[in-house]
Motif scaffolding. Structure first.
Motif, PDB file in Angstrom:
ATOM      1  N   SER A  35      34.568  42.506  41.270  1.00  0.00           N
ATOM      2  CA  SER A  35      34.659  41.083  41.624  1.00  0.00           C
ATOM      3  C   SER A  35      33.326  40.452  42.007  1.00  0.00           C
ATOM      4  O   SER A  35      33.297  39.364  42.582  1.00  0.00           O
ATOM      5  CB  SER A  35      35.655  40.884  42.782  1.00  0.00           C
ATOM      6  OG  SER A  35      36.935  41.333  42.409  1.00  0.00           O
ATOM      7  N   ARG A  36      32.206  41.104  41.675  1.00  0.00           N
ATOM      8  CA  ARG A  36      30.881  40.533  41.937  1.00  0.00           C
ATOM      9  C   ARG A  36      30.443  39.732  40.709  1.00  0.00           C
ATOM     10  O   ARG A  36      29.535  40.111  39.994  1.00  0.00           O
ATOM     11  CB  ARG A  36      29.881  41.645  42.262  1.00  0.00           C
ATOM     12  CG  ARG A  36      30.199  42.407  43.526  1.00  0.00           C
ATOM     13  CD  ARG A  36      30.034  41.514  44.740  1.00  0.00           C
ATOM     14  NE  ARG A  36      30.375  42.187  45.971  1.00  0.00           N
ATOM     15  CZ  ARG A  36      30.303  41.620  47.173  1.00  0.00           C
ATOM     16  NH1 ARG A  36      29.908  40.366  47.267  1.00  0.00           N
ATOM     17  NH2 ARG A  36      30.628  42.288  48.252  1.00  0.00           N
ATOM     18  N   VAL A  37      31.104  38.583  40.509  1.00  0.00           N
ATOM     19  CA  VAL A  37      30.916  37.833  39.273  1.00  0.00           C
ATOM     20  C   VAL A  37      29.502  37.269  39.172  1.00  0.00           C
ATOM     21  O   VAL A  37      28.778  37.530  38.207  1.00  0.00           O
ATOM     22  CB  VAL A  37      31.956  36.700  39.170  1.00  0.00           C
ATOM     23  CG1 VAL A  37      31.727  35.888  37.898  1.00  0.00           C
ATOM     24  CG2 VAL A  37      33.360  37.264  39.201  1.00  0.00           C
ATOM     25  N   ILE A  38      29.106  36.484  40.170  1.00  0.00           N
ATOM     26  CA  ILE A  38      27.813  35.803  40.079  1.00  0.00           C
ATOM     27  C   ILE A  38      26.662  36.795  40.070  1.00  0.00           C
ATOM     28  O   ILE A  38      25.642  36.591  39.394  1.00  0.00           O
ATOM     29  CB  ILE A  38      27.660  34.784  41.237  1.00  0.00           C
ATOM     30  CG1 ILE A  38      26.466  33.854  40.991  1.00  0.00           C
ATOM     31  CG2 ILE A  38      27.542  35.497  42.567  1.00  0.00           C
ATOM     32  CD1 ILE A  38      26.643  32.932  39.836  1.00  0.00           C
ATOM     33  N   GLU A  39      26.809  37.909  40.800  1.00  0.00           N
ATOM     34  CA  GLU A  39      25.738  38.909  40.830  1.00  0.00           C
ATOM     35  C   GLU A  39      25.515  39.527  39.453  1.00  0.00           C
ATOM     36  O   GLU A  39      24.368  39.682  39.013  1.00  0.00           O
ATOM     37  CB  GLU A  39      26.062  40.008  41.848  1.00  0.00           C
ATOM     38  CG  GLU A  39      25.991  39.587  43.290  1.00  0.00           C
ATOM     39  CD  GLU A  39      27.268  38.931  43.799  1.00  0.00           C
ATOM     40  OE1 GLU A  39      27.350  38.628  44.989  1.00  0.00           O
ATOM     41  OE2 GLU A  39      28.187  38.728  42.975  1.00  0.00           O
ATOM     42  N   LEU A  40      26.608  39.851  38.763  1.00  0.00           N
ATOM     43  CA  LEU A  40      26.464  40.469  37.440  1.00  0.00           C
ATOM     44  C   LEU A  40      26.002  39.454  36.402  1.00  0.00           C
ATOM     45  O   LEU A  40      25.266  39.803  35.471  1.00  0.00           O
ATOM     46  CB  LEU A  40      27.788  41.098  37.017  1.00  0.00           C
ATOM     47  CG  LEU A  40      28.000  42.571  37.406  1.00  0.00           C
ATOM     48  CD1 LEU A  40      26.925  43.455  36.773  1.00  0.00           C
ATOM     49  CD2 LEU A  40      28.011  42.767  38.908  1.00  0.00           C
ATOM     50  N   LEU A  41      26.383  38.199  36.560  1.00  0.00           N
ATOM     51  CA  LEU A  41      25.883  37.180  35.652  1.00  0.00           C
ATOM     52  C   LEU A  41      24.381  36.970  35.841  1.00  0.00           C
ATOM     53  O   LEU A  41      23.646  36.729  34.872  1.00  0.00           O
ATOM     54  CB  LEU A  41      26.634  35.865  35.864  1.00  0.00           C
ATOM     55  CG  LEU A  41      28.114  35.864  35.448  1.00  0.00           C
ATOM     56  CD1 LEU A  41      28.747  34.525  35.755  1.00  0.00           C
ATOM     57  CD2 LEU A  41      28.263  36.196  33.964  1.00  0.00           C
ATOM     58  N   ILE A  42      23.909  37.055  37.065  1.00  0.00           N
ATOM     59  CA  ILE A  42      22.476  36.959  37.324  1.00  0.00           C
ATOM     60  C   ILE A  42      21.747  38.137  36.697  1.00  0.00           C
ATOM     61  O   ILE A  42      20.660  37.990  36.121  1.00  0.00           O
ATOM     62  CB  ILE A  42      22.209  36.875  38.842  1.00  0.00           C
ATOM     63  CG1 ILE A  42      22.703  35.532  39.384  1.00  0.00           C
ATOM     64  CG2 ILE A  42      20.731  37.065  39.150  1.00  0.00           C
ATOM     65  CD1 ILE A  42      22.609  35.414  40.897  1.00  0.00           C
ATOM     66  N   VAL A  43      22.335  39.330  36.793  1.00  0.00           N
ATOM     67  CA  VAL A  43      21.733  40.513  36.170  1.00  0.00           C
ATOM     68  C   VAL A  43      21.579  40.292  34.660  1.00  0.00           C
ATOM     69  O   VAL A  43      20.513  40.537  34.085  1.00  0.00           O
ATOM     70  CB  VAL A  43      22.592  41.764  36.456  1.00  0.00           C
ATOM     71  CG1 VAL A  43      22.163  42.929  35.558  1.00  0.00           C
ATOM     72  CG2 VAL A  43      22.465  42.167  37.917  1.00  0.00           C
ATOM     73  N   ALA A  44      22.648  39.822  34.015  1.00  0.00           N
ATOM     74  CA  ALA A  44      22.574  39.563  32.571  1.00  0.00           C
ATOM     75  C   ALA A  44      21.531  38.496  32.262  1.00  0.00           C
ATOM     76  O   ALA A  44      20.748  38.631  31.314  1.00  0.00           O
ATOM     77  CB  ALA A  44      23.946  39.140  32.050  1.00  0.00           C
ATOM     78  N   GLY A  45      21.499  37.436  33.060  1.00  0.00           N
ATOM     79  CA  GLY A  45      20.524  36.372  32.836  1.00  0.00           C
ATOM     80  C   GLY A  45      19.088  36.855  32.968  1.00  0.00           C
ATOM     81  O   GLY A  45      18.210  36.457  32.187  1.00  0.00           O
ATOM     82  N   LEU A  46      18.830  37.720  33.946  1.00  0.00           N
ATOM     83  CA  LEU A  46      17.473  38.260  34.116  1.00  0.00           C
ATOM     84  C   LEU A  46      17.048  39.094  32.916  1.00  0.00           C
ATOM     85  O   LEU A  46      15.890  39.034  32.482  1.00  0.00           O
ATOM     86  CB  LEU A  46      17.409  39.090  35.403  1.00  0.00           C
ATOM     87  CG  LEU A  46      17.511  38.304  36.717  1.00  0.00           C
ATOM     88  CD1 LEU A  46      17.571  39.259  37.906  1.00  0.00           C
ATOM     89  CD2 LEU A  46      16.342  37.337  36.859  1.00  0.00           C
ATOM     90  N   TRP A  47      17.981  39.874  32.374  1.00  0.00           N
ATOM     91  CA  TRP A  47      17.631  40.686  31.200  1.00  0.00           C
ATOM     92  C   TRP A  47      17.362  39.809  29.982  1.00  0.00           C
ATOM     93  O   TRP A  47      16.426  40.067  29.211  1.00  0.00           O
ATOM     94  CB  TRP A  47      18.749  41.681  30.905  1.00  0.00           C
ATOM     95  CG  TRP A  47      18.589  42.968  31.657  1.00  0.00           C
ATOM     96  CD1 TRP A  47      19.367  43.445  32.676  1.00  0.00           C
ATOM     97  CD2 TRP A  47      17.586  43.961  31.431  1.00  0.00           C
ATOM     98  NE1 TRP A  47      18.902  44.656  33.100  1.00  0.00           N
ATOM     99  CE2 TRP A  47      17.812  45.013  32.355  1.00  0.00           C
ATOM    100  CE3 TRP A  47      16.518  44.069  30.546  1.00  0.00           C
ATOM    101  CZ2 TRP A  47      17.008  46.139  32.404  1.00  0.00           C
ATOM    102  CZ3 TRP A  47      15.712  45.206  30.597  1.00  0.00           C
ATOM    103  CH2 TRP A  47      15.959  46.213  31.520  1.00  0.00           C
ATOM    104  N   TYR A  48      18.165  38.757  29.792  1.00  0.00           N
ATOM    105  CA  TYR A  48      17.905  37.847  28.666  1.00  0.00           C
ATOM    106  C   TYR A  48      16.544  37.179  28.823  1.00  0.00           C
ATOM    107  O   TYR A  48      15.791  37.039  27.848  1.00  0.00           O
ATOM    108  CB  TYR A  48      18.998  36.780  28.576  1.00  0.00           C
ATOM    109  CG  TYR A  48      20.297  37.268  27.984  1.00  0.00           C
ATOM    110  CD1 TYR A  48      20.339  37.779  26.683  1.00  0.00           C
ATOM    111  CD2 TYR A  48      21.490  37.218  28.699  1.00  0.00           C
ATOM    112  CE1 TYR A  48      21.539  38.225  26.128  1.00  0.00           C
ATOM    113  CE2 TYR A  48      22.683  37.664  28.154  1.00  0.00           C
ATOM    114  CZ  TYR A  48      22.698  38.165  26.868  1.00  0.00           C
ATOM    115  OH  TYR A  48      23.880  38.613  26.322  1.00  0.00           O
ATOM    116  N   LEU A  49      16.213  36.756  30.041  1.00  0.00           N
ATOM    117  CA  LEU A  49      14.914  36.128  30.282  1.00  0.00           C
ATOM    118  C   LEU A  49      13.774  37.101  30.010  1.00  0.00           C
ATOM    119  O   LEU A  49      12.735  36.717  29.457  1.00  0.00           O
ATOM    120  CB  LEU A  49      14.839  35.625  31.728  1.00  0.00           C
ATOM    121  CG  LEU A  49      15.644  34.358  32.038  1.00  0.00           C
ATOM    122  CD1 LEU A  49      15.621  34.076  33.537  1.00  0.00           C
ATOM    123  CD2 LEU A  49      15.088  33.175  31.273  1.00  0.00           C
TER     124      LEU A  49
END
Length: 285
Positions: free
Chosen positions: A245-259
Protein backbone atom coordinates in the motif's frame (compact mmCIF):
# COMPACT_ATOMS: atom_id res chain seq x y z
CA UNK A 1 42.53 63.51 -27.24
CA UNK A 2 40.42 63.87 -30.36
CA UNK A 3 37.74 66.57 -30.25
CA UNK A 4 34.12 65.42 -30.40
CA UNK A 5 32.70 65.62 -33.91
CA UNK A 6 30.61 68.67 -34.57
CA UNK A 7 26.86 68.14 -34.80
CA UNK A 8 25.00 69.10 -37.91
CA UNK A 9 23.10 72.32 -37.60
CA UNK A 10 19.63 71.90 -36.16
CA UNK A 11 20.37 68.71 -34.17
CA UNK A 12 20.56 68.92 -30.33
CA UNK A 13 23.56 67.58 -28.43
CA UNK A 14 22.37 64.43 -26.60
CA UNK A 15 25.74 63.35 -25.21
CA UNK A 16 25.02 64.72 -21.75
CA UNK A 17 21.60 63.18 -21.37
CA UNK A 18 21.00 60.28 -19.00
CA UNK A 19 20.46 56.87 -20.63
CA UNK A 20 17.14 55.31 -19.60
CA UNK A 21 17.47 51.65 -18.78
CA UNK A 22 14.68 49.24 -19.67
CA UNK A 23 12.70 48.06 -16.67
CA UNK A 24 12.57 44.28 -16.26
CA UNK A 25 10.08 44.14 -13.39
CA UNK A 26 7.97 41.51 -15.20
CA UNK A 27 10.96 39.13 -15.33
CA UNK A 28 11.55 39.47 -11.62
CA UNK A 29 7.86 39.02 -10.85
CA UNK A 30 7.68 35.89 -13.02
CA UNK A 31 10.82 34.46 -11.40
CA UNK A 32 9.43 35.15 -7.92
CA UNK A 33 6.13 33.44 -8.75
CA UNK A 34 7.92 30.39 -10.18
CA UNK A 35 10.11 30.13 -7.05
CA UNK A 36 7.03 30.37 -4.83
CA UNK A 37 5.21 27.64 -6.78
CA UNK A 38 8.25 25.33 -6.68
CA UNK A 39 8.68 25.98 -2.96
CA UNK A 40 5.00 25.15 -2.36
CA UNK A 41 5.32 21.89 -4.30
CA UNK A 42 8.51 20.96 -2.41
CA UNK A 43 6.82 21.76 0.91
CA UNK A 44 3.81 19.62 -0.03
CA UNK A 45 6.06 16.63 -0.81
CA UNK A 46 8.11 17.20 2.35
CA UNK A 47 5.07 17.41 4.63
CA UNK A 48 2.91 14.89 2.77
CA UNK A 49 2.26 11.33 3.87
CA UNK A 50 5.35 10.01 2.13
CA UNK A 51 7.77 7.62 3.80
CA UNK A 52 10.99 8.63 2.05
CA UNK A 53 12.82 5.73 3.67
CA UNK A 54 10.70 3.40 1.53
CA UNK A 55 11.79 5.26 -1.59
CA UNK A 56 15.43 4.60 -0.80
CA UNK A 57 14.73 1.02 0.23
CA UNK A 58 12.86 0.03 -2.94
CA UNK A 59 14.98 2.01 -5.38
CA UNK A 60 17.38 -0.90 -5.91
CA UNK A 61 15.35 -3.97 -5.02
CA UNK A 62 15.63 -6.91 -7.41
CA UNK A 63 12.11 -6.62 -8.79
CA UNK A 64 12.56 -2.94 -9.69
CA UNK A 65 15.94 -3.60 -11.32
CA UNK A 66 14.43 -6.44 -13.34
CA UNK A 67 11.66 -4.07 -14.38
CA UNK A 68 14.06 -1.43 -15.70
CA UNK A 69 15.99 -4.13 -17.61
CA UNK A 70 12.74 -5.38 -19.18
CA UNK A 71 11.80 -1.79 -19.99
CA UNK A 72 15.05 -1.13 -21.85
CA UNK A 73 14.95 -4.49 -23.68
CA UNK A 74 11.42 -3.82 -24.87
CA UNK A 75 12.22 -0.22 -25.85
CA UNK A 76 15.25 -1.26 -27.93
CA UNK A 77 13.50 -4.16 -29.68
CA UNK A 78 10.31 -2.20 -30.36
CA UNK A 79 12.31 0.75 -31.70
CA UNK A 80 14.31 -1.55 -34.00
CA UNK A 81 11.06 -3.02 -35.33
CA UNK A 82 9.61 0.46 -35.70
CA UNK A 83 12.64 1.74 -37.65
CA UNK A 84 12.58 -1.28 -39.97
CA UNK A 85 8.87 -0.86 -40.67
CA UNK A 86 9.30 2.90 -40.97
CA UNK A 87 11.96 2.58 -43.67
CA UNK A 88 9.89 0.04 -45.62
CA UNK A 89 6.70 2.10 -45.40
CA UNK A 90 8.52 5.33 -46.30
CA UNK A 91 9.95 3.68 -49.43
CA UNK A 92 6.46 2.44 -50.29
CA UNK A 93 5.02 5.95 -49.83
CA UNK A 94 7.58 7.36 -52.26
CA UNK A 95 7.07 4.55 -54.78
CA UNK A 96 5.37 5.34 -58.11
CA UNK A 97 3.30 2.16 -57.63
CA UNK A 98 -0.21 3.32 -56.56
CA UNK A 99 -0.94 0.04 -54.75
CA UNK A 100 2.16 0.33 -52.56
CA UNK A 101 1.44 3.99 -51.87
CA UNK A 102 -2.15 3.19 -50.86
CA UNK A 103 -1.15 0.33 -48.56
CA UNK A 104 1.52 2.46 -46.89
CA UNK A 105 -0.87 5.39 -46.44
CA UNK A 106 -3.51 3.07 -44.98
CA UNK A 107 -1.02 1.56 -42.52
CA UNK A 108 0.04 5.02 -41.34
CA UNK A 109 -3.56 6.19 -41.05
CA UNK A 110 -4.67 3.16 -39.04
CA UNK A 111 -1.88 2.93 -36.48
CA UNK A 112 -1.52 6.67 -35.96
CA UNK A 113 -5.27 7.09 -35.66
CA UNK A 114 -5.91 4.64 -32.81
CA UNK A 115 -4.59 4.87 -29.22
CA UNK A 116 -1.51 2.83 -28.41
CA UNK A 117 -3.09 1.27 -25.34
CA UNK A 118 -5.99 0.07 -27.52
CA UNK A 119 -3.55 -1.58 -29.91
CA UNK A 120 -1.77 -3.33 -27.04
CA UNK A 121 -5.05 -4.71 -25.73
CA UNK A 122 -6.06 -5.90 -29.21
CA UNK A 123 -2.79 -7.75 -29.72
CA UNK A 124 -3.00 -9.32 -26.27
CA UNK A 125 -6.56 -10.51 -26.91
CA UNK A 126 -5.92 -11.66 -30.49
CA UNK A 127 -7.00 -15.18 -29.56
CA UNK A 128 -10.61 -13.94 -29.40
CA UNK A 129 -10.43 -13.25 -33.15
CA UNK A 130 -7.92 -15.90 -34.32
CA UNK A 131 -8.02 -18.90 -31.97
CA UNK A 132 -5.28 -20.59 -33.99
CA UNK A 133 -2.44 -18.96 -35.87
CA UNK A 134 0.29 -20.43 -38.04
CA UNK A 135 1.21 -21.48 -41.57
CA UNK A 136 -1.32 -23.89 -43.12
CA UNK A 137 0.18 -27.34 -43.56
CA UNK A 138 3.46 -26.45 -41.83
CA UNK A 139 2.86 -25.10 -38.35
CA UNK A 140 -0.01 -23.98 -36.16
CA UNK A 141 -0.51 -23.15 -32.51
CA UNK A 142 -3.09 -21.69 -30.19
CA UNK A 143 -2.98 -17.91 -30.28
CA UNK A 144 -3.37 -17.72 -26.51
CA UNK A 145 -0.10 -19.63 -26.14
CA UNK A 146 1.78 -17.62 -28.78
CA UNK A 147 0.59 -14.13 -27.90
CA UNK A 148 2.46 -13.72 -24.63
CA UNK A 149 2.65 -10.32 -22.89
CA UNK A 150 6.17 -9.90 -24.29
CA UNK A 151 5.14 -10.57 -27.91
CA UNK A 152 1.95 -8.53 -27.62
CA UNK A 153 3.90 -5.57 -26.22
CA UNK A 154 6.58 -5.90 -28.90
CA UNK A 155 4.07 -5.99 -31.75
CA UNK A 156 1.90 -3.24 -30.30
CA UNK A 157 4.76 -0.84 -29.56
CA UNK A 158 6.85 -1.68 -32.63
CA UNK A 159 4.08 -1.55 -35.24
CA UNK A 160 2.68 1.65 -33.76
CA UNK A 161 6.15 3.19 -33.78
CA UNK A 162 6.62 2.16 -37.41
CA UNK A 163 3.72 4.41 -38.45
CA UNK A 164 5.38 7.47 -36.89
CA UNK A 165 8.89 6.54 -37.98
CA UNK A 166 7.75 6.18 -41.59
CA UNK A 167 6.86 9.87 -41.67
CA UNK A 168 10.22 10.78 -40.16
CA UNK A 169 12.07 8.66 -42.71
CA UNK A 170 9.98 10.02 -45.58
CA UNK A 171 10.83 13.57 -44.54
CA UNK A 172 14.51 12.64 -44.41
CA UNK A 173 14.42 11.12 -47.89
CA UNK A 174 12.61 14.13 -49.31
CA UNK A 175 15.29 16.39 -47.83
CA UNK A 176 17.92 14.84 -50.12
CA UNK A 177 18.36 16.86 -53.29
CA UNK A 178 16.69 15.36 -56.35
CA UNK A 179 20.00 15.65 -58.16
CA UNK A 180 21.32 12.80 -56.02
CA UNK A 181 18.63 10.51 -57.43
CA UNK A 182 19.40 11.64 -60.95
CA UNK A 183 23.15 11.11 -60.46
CA UNK A 184 22.50 7.59 -59.19
CA UNK A 185 20.36 6.81 -62.22
CA UNK A 186 23.02 8.27 -64.51
CA UNK A 187 25.61 5.75 -63.29
CA UNK A 188 23.18 2.84 -63.66
CA UNK A 189 22.04 2.39 -60.04
CA UNK A 190 18.63 0.90 -59.44
CA UNK A 191 16.11 2.63 -57.20
CA UNK A 192 16.63 0.44 -54.13
CA UNK A 193 20.41 0.47 -54.45
CA UNK A 194 20.41 4.26 -54.76
CA UNK A 195 18.28 4.50 -51.63
CA UNK A 196 20.62 2.23 -49.70
CA UNK A 197 23.93 3.65 -50.91
CA UNK A 198 23.21 7.35 -51.49
CA UNK A 199 19.86 8.60 -50.19
CA UNK A 200 19.52 6.94 -46.77
CA UNK A 201 23.05 7.85 -45.55
CA UNK A 202 22.37 11.51 -46.36
CA UNK A 203 18.89 11.38 -44.85
CA UNK A 204 20.26 10.16 -41.52
CA UNK A 205 21.47 13.67 -40.70
CA UNK A 206 17.85 14.84 -40.80
CA UNK A 207 16.16 11.84 -39.16
CA UNK A 208 18.53 11.23 -36.22
CA UNK A 209 17.21 14.08 -33.99
CA UNK A 210 13.52 13.07 -34.24
CA UNK A 211 14.39 9.37 -33.97
CA UNK A 212 16.31 10.11 -30.77
CA UNK A 213 13.23 11.82 -29.37
CA UNK A 214 11.07 8.91 -30.51
CA UNK A 215 13.31 6.44 -28.67
CA UNK A 216 13.11 8.45 -25.46
CA UNK A 217 9.35 8.48 -25.90
CA UNK A 218 9.42 4.72 -26.48
CA UNK A 219 11.16 4.15 -23.14
CA UNK A 220 8.27 5.88 -21.40
CA UNK A 221 5.63 4.30 -23.66
CA UNK A 222 6.64 0.84 -22.46
CA UNK A 223 4.82 1.70 -19.22
CA UNK A 224 1.56 1.20 -21.12
CA UNK A 225 2.48 -2.48 -21.46
CA UNK A 226 1.65 -2.83 -17.76
CA UNK A 227 -2.03 -3.18 -18.80
CA UNK A 228 -1.21 -6.49 -20.50
CA UNK A 229 0.93 -7.75 -17.59
CA UNK A 230 4.34 -7.26 -19.21
CA UNK A 231 6.77 -7.04 -16.26
CA UNK A 232 8.32 -3.66 -17.05
CA UNK A 233 9.26 -1.04 -14.46
CA UNK A 234 5.84 0.44 -13.73
CA UNK A 235 4.13 -2.97 -13.64
CA UNK A 236 6.62 -4.28 -11.09
CA UNK A 237 6.24 -1.12 -9.00
CA UNK A 238 2.46 -1.60 -9.08
CA UNK A 239 2.80 -5.20 -7.89
CA UNK A 240 4.82 -4.00 -4.90
CA UNK A 241 2.42 -1.25 -3.84
CA UNK A 242 -0.54 -3.59 -4.25
CA UNK A 243 1.11 -5.66 -1.51
CA UNK A 244 2.33 -2.94 0.88
CA UNK A 245 0.00 0.00 0.00
CA UNK A 246 2.97 2.38 -0.43
CA UNK A 247 1.55 3.80 -3.64
CA UNK A 248 3.19 7.21 -3.86
CA UNK A 249 6.56 5.88 -2.70
CA UNK A 250 6.70 3.25 -5.44
CA UNK A 251 5.51 5.71 -8.05
CA UNK A 252 8.35 8.04 -7.04
CA UNK A 253 10.79 5.13 -7.38
CA UNK A 254 9.55 4.45 -10.93
CA UNK A 255 9.69 8.15 -11.79
CA UNK A 256 13.29 8.45 -10.57
CA UNK A 257 14.36 5.52 -12.73
CA UNK A 258 12.66 6.98 -15.82
CA UNK A 259 14.37 10.32 -15.17
CA UNK A 260 17.74 8.59 -14.81
CA UNK A 261 17.36 6.70 -18.08
CA UNK A 262 16.27 9.82 -19.98
CA UNK A 263 19.13 11.81 -18.44
CA UNK A 264 21.59 9.22 -19.79
CA UNK A 265 19.98 8.96 -23.24
CA UNK A 266 19.78 12.72 -23.87
CA UNK A 267 23.57 13.39 -24.07
CA UNK A 268 24.02 10.19 -26.07
CA UNK A 269 21.47 11.50 -28.55
CA UNK A 270 23.36 14.80 -28.79
CA UNK A 271 26.62 12.97 -29.49
CA UNK A 272 24.95 10.91 -32.21
CA UNK A 273 23.46 14.03 -33.79
CA UNK A 274 26.86 15.70 -33.78
CA UNK A 275 28.43 12.66 -35.41
CA UNK A 276 25.97 12.62 -38.32
CA UNK A 277 26.13 16.41 -38.68
CA UNK A 278 29.89 16.45 -39.32
CA UNK A 279 30.74 18.42 -42.42
CA UNK A 280 27.46 20.33 -42.36
CA UNK A 281 27.93 22.53 -39.32
CA UNK A 282 28.94 26.09 -40.05
CA UNK A 283 32.25 27.15 -38.48
CA UNK A 284 31.95 29.63 -35.64
CA UNK A 285 32.94 33.19 -36.51
Amino acid sequence: MKPAPALAEGFPDLSGMRIARESHWFRWLSAALIVLVLAAIARAFANGQIEWSYVGRFLTVKVILEGIVNTMVMAVLAMMLGIFLGIVVAIMRLSPNPVLKSVAAGYTWLFRGTPLILQLLLWFNLALVFPTIGIPGLWSARAVDVMTPFLAALLGLGINQGAYTSEVMRAGMLSVDVGQYEAAQAIGMGRLRALRRIVLPQAMRVVIPPLGNEFIGMVKATSLASVIQYPELLHNAENIYYANSRVIELLIVAGLWYLLVVSILTPLQMLLERRFARGTLRPAR
